[in-house]
Design a protein around this motif. Structure first.
Motif, PDB file in Angstrom:
ATOM      1  N   CYS A   3      -3.914  10.386   0.046  1.00 31.10           N
ATOM      2  CA  CYS A   3      -3.926  10.421   1.506  1.00 31.10           C
ATOM      3  C   CYS A   3      -3.126  11.631   1.975  1.00 31.10           C
ATOM      4  N   PRO A   4      -3.712  12.457   2.827  1.00 37.08           N
ATOM      5  CA  PRO A   4      -2.973  13.622   3.323  1.00 37.08           C
ATOM      6  C   PRO A   4      -1.827  13.253   4.267  1.00 37.08           C
ATOM      7  N   ILE A   5      -1.808  12.021   4.753  1.00 37.00           N
ATOM      8  CA  ILE A   5      -0.752  11.583   5.672  1.00 37.00           C
ATOM      9  C   ILE A   5       0.476  11.100   4.904  1.00 37.00           C
ATOM     10  N   ASP A   6       0.273  10.153   3.951  1.00 35.41           N
ATOM     11  CA  ASP A   6       1.426   9.534   3.293  1.00 35.41           C
ATOM     12  C   ASP A   6       1.391   9.588   1.770  1.00 35.41           C
ATOM     13  N   GLY A   7       0.371  10.203   1.181  1.00 37.75           N
ATOM     14  CA  GLY A   7       0.321  10.381  -0.269  1.00 37.75           C
ATOM     15  C   GLY A   7      -0.170   9.180  -1.058  1.00 37.75           C
ATOM     16  N   THR A   8      -0.528   8.088  -0.394  1.00 37.43           N
ATOM     17  CA  THR A   8      -1.057   6.905  -1.068  1.00 37.43           C
ATOM     18  C   THR A   8      -2.427   7.223  -1.652  1.00 37.43           C
ATOM     19  N   THR A   9      -2.741   6.612  -2.782  1.00 38.33           N
ATOM     20  CA  THR A   9      -4.067   6.803  -3.369  1.00 38.33           C
ATOM     21  C   THR A   9      -5.118   6.180  -2.463  1.00 38.33           C
ATOM     22  N   LEU A  10      -6.115   6.984  -2.104  1.00 38.69           N
ATOM     23  CA  LEU A  10      -7.176   6.510  -1.228  1.00 38.69           C
ATOM     24  C   LEU A  10      -8.081   5.545  -1.966  1.00 38.69           C
TER      25      LEU A  10
END
Length: 74
Positions: A3-10
């Motif tokens: 995720c470009p916002i928080d780095g979580t795996t999409l």
């Protein structure tokens, strides 16, 4: 993909034959080019014809949230 916002795996969801990338943490949604058009085309094909001489009321936020939650299992 992250995720470009928080780095979580999409995560990937498939709706109406379209793969949609979404973040389970921030609930951001990312579409490839043309995917939004496909979703809109397919969802309007299933929608009933508007009443009242073709005037379409602007969707309210609650309706949009409901539509998105059905698409992405939020």
């Amino acid at each position: 993909m992250q995720c470009p916002i928080d780095g979580t795996t999409l995560k990937i969801a498939e709706r109406q034959g379209v793969e949609i990338d979404f973040c389970p943490q921030c609930r951001g949604v990312w579409l490839d080019r043309g995917e939004l058009d496909k979703i809109i085309d397919r969802s309007t094909a299933d929608a009933p014809a508007p009443r009242g001489g073709g005037y379409e009321e602007r969707p309210r936020r609650k309706k949009r949230e409901s539509f998105l939650s059905e698409l992405f299992d939020f």
